[in-house]
Design a protein around this motif. Structure first.
Motif, PDB file in Angstrom:
ATOM      1  N   TYR A  44       0.809  -1.212   0.000  1.00 37.02           N
ATOM      2  CA  TYR A  44       0.000   0.000   0.000  1.00 37.02           C
ATOM      3  C   TYR A  44       0.850   1.273   0.000  1.00 37.02           C
ATOM      4  O   TYR A  44       0.340   2.366  -0.247  1.00 37.02           O
ATOM      5  N   ASN A 396      -9.304  -0.524  -8.484  1.00 38.83           N
ATOM      6  CA  ASN A 396      -8.005   0.053  -8.131  1.00 38.83           C
ATOM      7  C   ASN A 396      -7.430   0.857  -9.298  1.00 38.83           C
ATOM      8  O   ASN A 396      -7.444   0.406 -10.444  1.00 38.83           O
ATOM      9  N   LEU A 428      -3.174   3.919  -5.561  1.00 38.62           N
ATOM     10  CA  LEU A 428      -1.833   3.328  -5.589  1.00 38.62           C
ATOM     11  C   LEU A 428      -0.909   4.380  -6.199  1.00 38.62           C
ATOM     12  O   LEU A 428      -1.169   4.870  -7.300  1.00 38.62           O
ATOM     13  N   VAL A 469      -4.225   4.468   1.402  1.00 44.67           N
ATOM     14  CA  VAL A 469      -4.400   3.516   0.305  1.00 44.67           C
ATOM     15  C   VAL A 469      -4.983   2.200   0.816  1.00 44.67           C
ATOM     16  O   VAL A 469      -5.800   1.563   0.142  1.00 44.67           O
ATOM     17  N   SER A 470      -4.604   1.791   2.032  1.00 44.71           N
ATOM     18  CA  SER A 470      -5.137   0.537   2.573  1.00 44.71           C
ATOM     19  C   SER A 470      -6.651   0.593   2.710  1.00 44.71           C
ATOM     20  O   SER A 470      -7.329  -0.439   2.600  1.00 44.71           O
ATOM     21  N   GLN A 473      -8.212   1.175  -1.426  1.00 43.27           N
ATOM     22  CA  GLN A 473      -8.142   0.125  -2.445  1.00 43.27           C
ATOM     23  C   GLN A 473      -9.332  -0.823  -2.314  1.00 43.27           C
ATOM     24  O   GLN A 473      -9.849  -1.049  -1.225  1.00 43.27           O
TER      25      GLN A 473
END
Length: 780
Positions: A44, A396, A428, A469-470, A473
């Motif tokens: 991530y 994503n 990402l 991002v964790s 996504q």
């Protein structure tokens, strides 16, 4: 000017998570979600480009990769080999990669990179060429396989007055595509192809003024690969991807999880063509292609726009089904996930650069934005990439970011630019970038711990990005609004070799406003949306259920209550029929500036005009009304036309048509004032003329996964924000802080039920400048 100081981020931020009525992704362990947020895994974290500008040594490799992880907090690197080049200042030389790219010595050092990364548990992104764009191989394609490089559709023409006997030489280099005579007064066209023998055209021209045009393909006009040619792509894959696979297959799927292609398109070669386009056109439309080639340069009458749309649409399809699809398939076979981007995916039109973002990204497992050339360049266009991802059930979206950020770059910009892309769907990040030799940076800024400007802020930035991002996504994005992408209007407008048109990527019809609407919705009106492609709209994936237009995808399913039709002169009749059905089912439609008056299909203009009249009560062949026009039907459908897409007028119209939005942010008047960033950069006098769309913004994104709603609120301005936010539903809210990893603090909120029975959860959003907020909770 560049500011040589570092701003440390100490301001607070938070996430709010709220319950949703249905899960949009397979249920995961919530504990894992918590763990990943507190200490985000490398997958991530940012994985920057690592430009190899110098002689690789094992010691240097281990030192830099280790420092990138431990000192900068990066989760890996994207290896970008280089050929020697001059610096931008024209004086110094930027060394290329040593050992030479694809040599055995090079692969020895590449193995060192992989082994070091494996030991650290970090990742390596497989970049598929040397320098950029992909498909050049440092000039090797031109030298070794010229037949596999890009072609160009060209013409030679001559004006004559008939009747007369024509006996003229016809250029056939390198592949003759046909000859046509067009009456310049009546637009009548005659196929002369069969009258050409041994390079000589013999024709008895009848009375009239005629333009005789011969068309041919020129080969080896560009060093780039022919991205539409399967044999060419296979050759390139064998020279690059396969070389890595033969040596490093054991690392694939673990240390190497992603591949990356760069700038695959035809920027600078607007006449990029392939002989297969002729057969594709004739098979699909049942018309002789050569009779329609003149439309690419000239007005050929009522079929002009439909012919351009047909050709440019097919070219866009062949691009997408060529390089992006084939490298995606190769990557999947080798346990890799392909990601990449075309050139100029931030510009107002893609027609003269790579075709069509939806047709391009259709076969890209992880669509990738190219956020370069400084802040906020190209900002409105990035929503097209995440919208294409939604259309093809890909939750994503990656982004290459910060390349060529020069004067405006400081540690605050790391966050400012990132959060503006996160609310547009990016989850990402590939920063641009690290340099093996930091004293020879060809494209600034230098993003590494040895940067005096940015180094001290990088580890905290990487932690923040990893946590964000964790959460962002995967999962489903929640929106109420669809915006029709006016690609057919862009294609029908574009003509080749017109010296009076704007520069590459900016040649759009007068009145085009879709990109302005995009930026206003995200950053000023603060209503999230998704672009919808007219060709995708007519497919079964978009269903009309009650008064909503629903994207039926397994992960990225969405329900639109409002469809916005930006200004356009051309639209598919079939798409308009679907829009009319939505309206008749009780759907809401908002159109701006110009209603379509021509069909994207051949010979259906009258049908389109009649449909527009039935929906809006306006004749699109006449001058557009200078005031709002509203229509409605007994089913509750509403159609509203606005003469122009100005922010306040557009916001009021949306509020009228969408009174119960998923998220409502109260107006923040002071954000319309000049912000400090641009005062510093441009000076007061220049700033006065800066459009309001270029300011920082307050915005949000709402996603659903793991039976949770995840809201990111982001304030990228230089001003504090304190305002009320209302979320649809009766929700229990808590704060997750992406700067610190803290979780669980409850949000002070209240519940309000509207007259129609809909309950909202309201809280006060309090954000410092350049600060972002995530809030996570459950339905009560």
């Amino acid at each position: 000017m560049t500011r040589n100081f570092v701003v440390t981020i100490t301001i607070s931020s938070f996430f709010i998570l709220a319950g949703c009525t249905s899960s949009s992704a397979p249920t995961d362990n919530i504990k894992e979600m918590h763990t990943n947020f507190v200490n985000p895994p490398n997958m991530y974290r940012p994985q920057p480009f690592w430009h190899i500008n110098g002689e690789l040594t094992k010691e240097g490799i281990y030192e830099q990769i280790t420092d990138a992880h431990r000192k900068d907090g990066f989760g890996g690197v994207a290896i970008l080999p280089l050929t020697p080049a001059q610096m931008w200042n024209g004086k110094d030389i930027c060394p290329g990669t040593t050992p030479e790219y694809l040599s055995e010595g090079y692969f020895d050092r590449y193995r060192d990179i992989l082994e070091c990364s494996k030991e650290l548990g970090t990742e390596v992104i497989l970049y598929d060429d040397v320098d950029f764009p992909s498909g050049v191989l440092g000039g090797r394609m031109t030298k070794e396989f010229p037949q596999h490089t890009q072609k160009r559709l060209s013409k030679e023409e001559k004006d004559i007055v008939g009747p007369q006997k024509v006996h003229k030489h016809v250029p056939t280099k390198d592949l003759f595509m046909g000859a046509v005579a067009m009456n310049t007064e009546t637009r009548e066209r005659i196929d002369l192809t069969d009258l050409v023998a041994d390079g000589i055209l013999t024709w008895d021209a009848p009375e009239g003024k005629w333009k005789i045009m011969s068309f041919y393909l020129e080969y080896n006009v560009d060093s780039r690969l022919d991205y539409m040619d399967e044999a060419a792509i296979d050759q390139f894959i064998s020279m690059t991807y396969e070389q890595y696979a033969k040596r490093f297959n054991d690392f694939f799927g673990t240390t190497v999880r992603r591949s990356f292609f760069d700038d695959v398109g035809y920027l600078g070669n607007s006449r990029y063509w392939n002989a297969a386009l002729t057969e594709s056109f004739e098979n699909r439309y049942g018309k002789k292609a050569v009779l329609y080639y003149p439309a690419l340069w000239y007005n050929i009458g009522s079929e002009t726009e439909a012919a351009r749309i047909a050709f440019y649409g097919l070219r866009a399809e062949l691009i997408g089904e060529g390089y992006p699809k084939k490298v995606g398939e190769w990557s999947a076979r080798h346990d890799l996930i392909s990601m990449g981007h075309p050139p100029g995916n931030y510009e107002p039109t893609a027609v003269d650069m790579y075709g069509d973002p939806f047709k391009y990204y259709r076969h890209v497992p992880v669509p990738l934005m190219d956020a370069i050339h400084g802040y906020p360049y190209g900002r409105p266009g990035f929503k097209l990439i995440s919208s294409a991802a939604d259309a093809f059930d890909r939750p994503n979206v990656a982004v290459e970011i910060y390349g060529n950020y020069i004067a405006e770059m400081d540690s605050l910009m790391l966050y400012r630019a990132a959060m503006e892309l996160m609310v547009r769907g990016a989850n990402l990040f590939v920063p641009h970038g690290m340099w093996y030799n930091p004293d020879m940076v060809k494209i600034p800024p230098l993003i590494a711990h040895y940067s005096k400007l940015l180094g001290p802020a990088l580890h905290q930035y990487s932690d923040y990005m990893g946590r964000s991002v964790s959460l962002l996504q995967d999962g489903n994005r929640v929106v109420d609004i669809a915006v029709l992408y006016p690609i057919e209007s862009l294609e029908g407008w574009y003509e080749l070799d017109n010296p009076n048109r704007p520069t590459i990527g900016k040649d759009v019809p007068p009145g085009t406003d879709y990109n302005r609407i995009s930026d206003m919705l995200t950053g000023q009106i603060r209503q999230d949306f998704t672009f919808v492609h007219p060709e995708e709209l007519i497919k079964n994936k978009y269903q009309i259920i009650n008064d909503e237009l629903c994207l039926s995808a397994s992960v990225t399913h969405q329900k639109y209550k409002l469809l916005i039709m930006p200004s356009s002169q051309i639209l598919s009749v079939e798409a308009l029929k679907k829009i009319k059905a939505f309206y008749e089912a009780g759907g809401k439609i908002l159109a701006t500036h110009q209603l379509p008056n021509k069909s994207a299909e051949f010979g259906r203009d009258t049908e389109l005009v009649n449909l527009i009249k039935e929906i809006f009560g306006i004749n699109p062949l006449e001058t557009m009304p200078d005031k709002q026009v509203s229509e409605s039907n007994p089913q509750g459908g509403k159609a509203l036309f606005l003469p122009s897409a100005e922010k306040d007028i557009l916001a009021k119209a949306i509020e009228t048509l969408l009174p119960d939005p998923d998220v409502h942010i109260e107006k923040v008047d002071h954000l319309d004032q000049p912000d400090a960033l641009h005062r510093r950069l441009l000076g007061v006098d220049e700033y006065r003329n800066l459009p309001s769309e270029k300011l920082g913004m307050l915005s949000y994104i709402h996603k659903q996964k793991n039976r949770k709603d995840i809201y990111l609120f982001a304030n990228s301005t230089d001003h504090p924000v304190k305002t009320n936010v209302s979320l649809k539903g009766k929700l229990s809210l808590e704060i997750w802080n992406p700067y610190t990893g803290s979780m669980g603090k409850k949000v002070n909120s209240k519940y309000e039920k509207k007259e129609n029975g809909i309950t909202y959860t309201t809280f006060t959003l309090d954000l410092s400048p350049v600060n972002s907020v995530f809030i996570i909770g459950e339905e009560k």
